[in-house]
Design a protein around this motif. Structure first.
Motif, PDB file in Angstrom:
ATOM      1  N   CYS A  58     -21.457 -66.918  23.331  1.00 24.81           N
ATOM      2  CA  CYS A  58     -21.618 -66.647  24.759  1.00 24.81           C
ATOM      3  C   CYS A  58     -21.746 -65.147  24.989  1.00 24.81           C
ATOM      4  O   CYS A  58     -21.109 -64.341  24.309  1.00 24.81           O
ATOM      5  CB  CYS A  58     -20.414 -67.205  25.521  1.00 24.81           C
ATOM      6  SG  CYS A  58     -20.613 -67.147  27.306  1.00 24.81           S
ATOM      7  N   PHE A  59     -22.598 -64.760  25.921  1.00 29.21           N
ATOM      8  CA  PHE A  59     -22.766 -63.353  26.290  1.00 29.21           C
ATOM      9  C   PHE A  59     -22.372 -63.193  27.746  1.00 29.21           C
ATOM     10  O   PHE A  59     -22.833 -63.960  28.590  1.00 29.21           O
ATOM     11  CB  PHE A  59     -24.225 -62.921  26.092  1.00 29.21           C
ATOM     12  CG  PHE A  59     -24.466 -61.489  26.492  1.00 29.21           C
ATOM     13  CD1 PHE A  59     -24.206 -60.462  25.598  1.00 29.21           C
ATOM     14  CD2 PHE A  59     -24.926 -61.165  27.767  1.00 29.21           C
ATOM     15  CE1 PHE A  59     -24.414 -59.147  25.971  1.00 29.21           C
ATOM     16  CE2 PHE A  59     -25.131 -59.858  28.132  1.00 29.21           C
ATOM     17  CZ  PHE A  59     -24.879 -58.846  27.234  1.00 29.21           C
ATOM     18  N   PRO A  60     -21.511 -62.213  28.066  1.00 22.84           N
ATOM     19  CA  PRO A  60     -20.784 -61.362  27.124  1.00 22.84           C
ATOM     20  C   PRO A  60     -19.703 -62.132  26.392  1.00 22.84           C
ATOM     21  O   PRO A  60     -19.309 -63.209  26.817  1.00 22.84           O
ATOM     22  CB  PRO A  60     -20.205 -60.266  28.020  1.00 22.84           C
ATOM     23  CG  PRO A  60     -20.112 -60.877  29.375  1.00 22.84           C
ATOM     24  CD  PRO A  60     -21.213 -61.888  29.474  1.00 22.84           C
ATOM     25  N   ALA A  61     -19.235 -61.568  25.280  1.00 23.70           N
ATOM     26  CA  ALA A  61     -18.270 -62.249  24.413  1.00 23.70           C
ATOM     27  C   ALA A  61     -17.058 -62.714  25.211  1.00 23.70           C
ATOM     28  O   ALA A  61     -16.525 -61.985  26.044  1.00 23.70           O
ATOM     29  CB  ALA A  61     -17.843 -61.314  23.287  1.00 23.70           C
ATOM     30  N   GLY A  62     -16.647 -63.955  24.944  1.00 23.93           N
ATOM     31  CA  GLY A  62     -15.462 -64.507  25.584  1.00 23.93           C
ATOM     32  C   GLY A  62     -15.673 -65.077  26.968  1.00 23.93           C
ATOM     33  O   GLY A  62     -14.728 -65.541  27.605  1.00 23.93           O
ATOM     34  N   ALA A  63     -16.914 -65.087  27.454  1.00 18.18           N
ATOM     35  CA  ALA A  63     -17.183 -65.529  28.828  1.00 18.18           C
ATOM     36  C   ALA A  63     -17.324 -67.041  28.946  1.00 18.18           C
ATOM     37  O   ALA A  63     -17.492 -67.543  30.046  1.00 18.18           O
ATOM     38  CB  ALA A  63     -18.436 -64.841  29.369  1.00 18.18           C
ATOM     39  N   GLY A  64     -17.272 -67.775  27.834  1.00 18.99           N
ATOM     40  CA  GLY A  64     -17.404 -69.220  27.916  1.00 18.99           C
ATOM     41  C   GLY A  64     -17.818 -69.814  26.591  1.00 18.99           C
ATOM     42  O   GLY A  64     -17.842 -69.128  25.568  1.00 18.99           O
ATOM     43  N   PRO A  65     -18.179 -71.111  26.590  1.00 18.92           N
ATOM     44  CA  PRO A  65     -18.606 -71.784  25.355  1.00 18.92           C
ATOM     45  C   PRO A  65     -19.889 -71.160  24.802  1.00 18.92           C
ATOM     46  O   PRO A  65     -20.652 -70.515  25.531  1.00 18.92           O
ATOM     47  CB  PRO A  65     -18.880 -73.225  25.810  1.00 18.92           C
ATOM     48  CG  PRO A  65     -18.244 -73.370  27.148  1.00 18.92           C
ATOM     49  CD  PRO A  65     -18.192 -72.008  27.754  1.00 18.92           C
ATOM     50  N   ASP A  66     -20.106 -71.378  23.498  1.00 19.53           N
ATOM     51  CA  ASP A  66     -21.338 -70.892  22.876  1.00 19.53           C
ATOM     52  C   ASP A  66     -22.553 -71.519  23.548  1.00 19.53           C
ATOM     53  O   ASP A  66     -22.483 -72.595  24.141  1.00 19.53           O
ATOM     54  CB  ASP A  66     -21.362 -71.244  21.388  1.00 19.53           C
ATOM     55  CG  ASP A  66     -20.412 -70.372  20.574  1.00 19.53           C
ATOM     56  OD1 ASP A  66     -19.813 -69.440  21.143  1.00 19.53           O
ATOM     57  OD2 ASP A  66     -20.279 -70.635  19.368  1.00 19.53           O
ATOM     58  N   TYR A  67     -23.671 -70.815  23.425  1.00 16.64           N
ATOM     59  CA  TYR A  67     -24.936 -71.254  24.012  1.00 16.64           C
ATOM     60  C   TYR A  67     -25.808 -71.954  22.992  1.00 16.64           C
ATOM     61  O   TYR A  67     -25.698 -71.721  21.783  1.00 16.64           O
ATOM     62  CB  TYR A  67     -25.733 -70.041  24.525  1.00 16.64           C
ATOM     63  CG  TYR A  67     -25.430 -69.673  25.939  1.00 16.64           C
ATOM     64  CD1 TYR A  67     -26.204 -70.153  26.983  1.00 16.64           C
ATOM     65  CD2 TYR A  67     -24.357 -68.846  26.244  1.00 16.64           C
ATOM     66  CE1 TYR A  67     -25.927 -69.820  28.294  1.00 16.64           C
ATOM     67  CE2 TYR A  67     -24.071 -68.499  27.552  1.00 16.64           C
ATOM     68  CZ  TYR A  67     -24.862 -68.993  28.573  1.00 16.64           C
ATOM     69  OH  TYR A  67     -24.569 -68.679  29.863  1.00 16.64           O
ATOM     70  N   VAL A  68     -26.718 -72.760  23.502  1.00 19.15           N
ATOM     71  CA  VAL A  68     -27.906 -73.167  22.765  1.00 19.15           C
ATOM     72  C   VAL A  68     -29.051 -72.400  23.408  1.00 19.15           C
ATOM     73  O   VAL A  68     -29.202 -72.398  24.642  1.00 19.15           O
ATOM     74  CB  VAL A  68     -28.152 -74.688  22.848  1.00 19.15           C
ATOM     75  CG1 VAL A  68     -29.465 -75.044  22.149  1.00 19.15           C
ATOM     76  CG2 VAL A  68     -26.979 -75.447  22.234  1.00 19.15           C
ATOM     77  N   ASN A  69     -29.817 -71.678  22.594  1.00 18.20           N
ATOM     78  CA  ASN A  69     -30.920 -70.855  23.098  1.00 18.20           C
ATOM     79  C   ASN A  69     -32.229 -71.247  22.426  1.00 18.20           C
ATOM     80  O   ASN A  69     -32.249 -71.755  21.309  1.00 18.20           O
ATOM     81  CB  ASN A  69     -30.666 -69.366  22.841  1.00 18.20           C
ATOM     82  CG  ASN A  69     -29.604 -68.792  23.738  1.00 18.20           C
ATOM     83  OD1 ASN A  69     -28.489 -68.532  23.303  1.00 18.20           O
ATOM     84  ND2 ASN A  69     -29.937 -68.599  24.991  1.00 18.20           N
ATOM     85  N   ALA A  70     -33.319 -70.979  23.130  1.00 17.56           N
ATOM     86  CA  ALA A  70     -34.666 -71.163  22.606  1.00 17.56           C
ATOM     87  C   ALA A  70     -35.595 -70.271  23.412  1.00 17.56           C
ATOM     88  O   ALA A  70     -35.179 -69.623  24.380  1.00 17.56           O
ATOM     89  CB  ALA A  70     -35.095 -72.632  22.713  1.00 17.56           C
ATOM     90  N   ALA A  71     -36.844 -70.231  23.015  1.00 18.75           N
ATOM     91  CA  ALA A  71     -37.864 -69.500  23.774  1.00 18.75           C
ATOM     92  C   ALA A  71     -39.121 -70.351  23.803  1.00 18.75           C
ATOM     93  O   ALA A  71     -39.375 -71.148  22.890  1.00 18.75           O
ATOM     94  CB  ALA A  71     -38.152 -68.141  23.136  1.00 18.75           C
ATOM     95  N   ILE A  72     -39.887 -70.179  24.872  1.00 19.10           N
ATOM     96  CA  ILE A  72     -41.127 -70.942  25.026  1.00 19.10           C
ATOM     97  C   ILE A  72     -42.243 -70.026  25.514  1.00 19.10           C
ATOM     98  O   ILE A  72     -41.989 -69.000  26.150  1.00 19.10           O
ATOM     99  CB  ILE A  72     -40.961 -72.127  26.004  1.00 19.10           C
ATOM    100  CG1 ILE A  72     -40.407 -71.661  27.362  1.00 19.10           C
ATOM    101  CG2 ILE A  72     -40.081 -73.197  25.402  1.00 19.10           C
ATOM    102  CD1 ILE A  72     -40.253 -72.781  28.391  1.00 19.10           C
ATOM    103  N   VAL A  73     -43.454 -70.422  25.188  1.00 20.16           N
ATOM    104  CA  VAL A  73     -44.656 -69.796  25.747  1.00 20.16           C
ATOM    105  C   VAL A  73     -45.291 -70.824  26.673  1.00 20.16           C
ATOM    106  O   VAL A  73     -45.534 -71.970  26.279  1.00 20.16           O
ATOM    107  CB  VAL A  73     -45.672 -69.388  24.652  1.00 20.16           C
ATOM    108  CG1 VAL A  73     -46.941 -68.821  25.289  1.00 20.16           C
ATOM    109  CG2 VAL A  73     -45.062 -68.382  23.689  1.00 20.16           C
ATOM    110  N   LEU A  74     -45.509 -70.420  27.922  1.00 22.28           N
ATOM    111  CA  LEU A  74     -46.152 -71.271  28.916  1.00 22.28           C
ATOM    112  C   LEU A  74     -47.464 -70.648  29.346  1.00 22.28           C
ATOM    113  O   LEU A  74     -47.661 -69.431  29.240  1.00 22.28           O
ATOM    114  CB  LEU A  74     -45.258 -71.422  30.153  1.00 22.28           C
ATOM    115  CG  LEU A  74     -43.862 -71.999  29.957  1.00 22.28           C
ATOM    116  CD1 LEU A  74     -43.097 -71.965  31.273  1.00 22.28           C
ATOM    117  CD2 LEU A  74     -43.944 -73.414  29.412  1.00 22.28           C
ATOM    118  N   ARG A  75     -48.317 -71.484  29.908  1.00 21.33           N
ATOM    119  CA  ARG A  75     -49.566 -70.994  30.489  1.00 21.33           C
ATOM    120  C   ARG A  75     -49.709 -71.629  31.861  1.00 21.33           C
ATOM    121  O   ARG A  75     -49.345 -72.795  32.067  1.00 21.33           O
ATOM    122  CB  ARG A  75     -50.734 -71.363  29.587  1.00 21.33           C
ATOM    123  CG  ARG A  75     -52.042 -70.693  29.973  1.00 21.33           C
ATOM    124  CD  ARG A  75     -53.091 -70.907  28.924  1.00 21.33           C
ATOM    125  NE  ARG A  75     -53.162 -72.319  28.535  1.00 21.33           N
ATOM    126  CZ  ARG A  75     -53.835 -72.765  27.489  1.00 21.33           C
ATOM    127  NH1 ARG A  75     -54.495 -71.942  26.720  1.00 21.33           N
ATOM    128  NH2 ARG A  75     -53.860 -74.056  27.206  1.00 21.33           N
TER     129      ARG A  75
END
Length: 195
Positions: A58-75
């Motif tokens: 989690c960002f910032p550290a200690g602010a909550g549960p861990d994240y699942v992250n990804a990135a996408i390209v859209l048009r």
């Protein structure tokens, strides 16, 4: 399809970071991100590329549960502001609440870049880009800033982005995603783990 080819077409190309660290009515963060992908076409976007999914602290550290992250390209054929409005509409479907800056969330869709657009202008971008970290937690711009002023600082954004747009060059910093990632602390990069 190469990102350069996509950007040469008439429609705009959008780079978007995705994140979730809260369940939504029993749906876990990974499933939320996967379900979000299906919502994009209903908002008029073409989904061009999806990164792998990553577990990140989690960002910032200690602010909550861990994240699942990804990135996408859209048009799509939308302005940056209209794109953001449509992304926020999808967030709302997953019960995103904007109560606290950098707070926990069921779904976060950050518009990182629209082609090589700098918005609203270079002076405003520079102001938010150079904002001290002590102020970043409490201050938020009233208007969309492009590129996202923190993209270069966040391994949890750059690692997924490297999967799908490694050669995208920041229009102000003139650094590619690969180059920005090399400047991130190795410890931050190591914390971004593929699922």
């Amino acid at each position: 399809m190469e990102l350069g080819t996509i950007m040469a077409e008439n429609r705009s190309t959008y780079l978007v970071a995705m994140g979730s660290n809260l369940e939504d009515e029993g749906t876990i963060p990974l499933e939320i991100l996967q379900m979000c992908l299906a919502e994009l076409s209903g908002e008029g976007f073409d989904l061009v590329a999806v990164s792998r999914f990553y577990a990140t602290p989690c960002f910032p550290a200690g602010a909550g549960p861990d994240y699942v992250n990804a990135a996408i390209v859209l048009r799509g054929a939308f302005s940056a502001d209209e794109t953001l409005r449509r992304l926020h509409k999808i967030e709302t479907k997953f019960h995103r609440r904007r109560q606290q800056r950098w707070g926990m969330r069921t779904l976060d869709l950050d518009l990182l870049a629209v082609d090589q657009e700098i918005a609203p202008d270079i002076q405003t971008f520079n102001h938010w880009h150079s904002l001290p970290q002590s102020e970043q937690r409490t201050k938020a711009p009233e208007h969309l800033i492009l590129p996202h002023p923190r993209v270069q600082d966040r391994a949890f954004v750059l690692v997924p982005l490297r999967d799908i747009a490694p050669d995208w060059v920041h229009p102000v910093l003139e650094l590619s995603v690969r180059e920005m990632l090399k400047r991130c602390p190795a410890s931050d990069v190591a914390e971004v783990r593929a699922l």
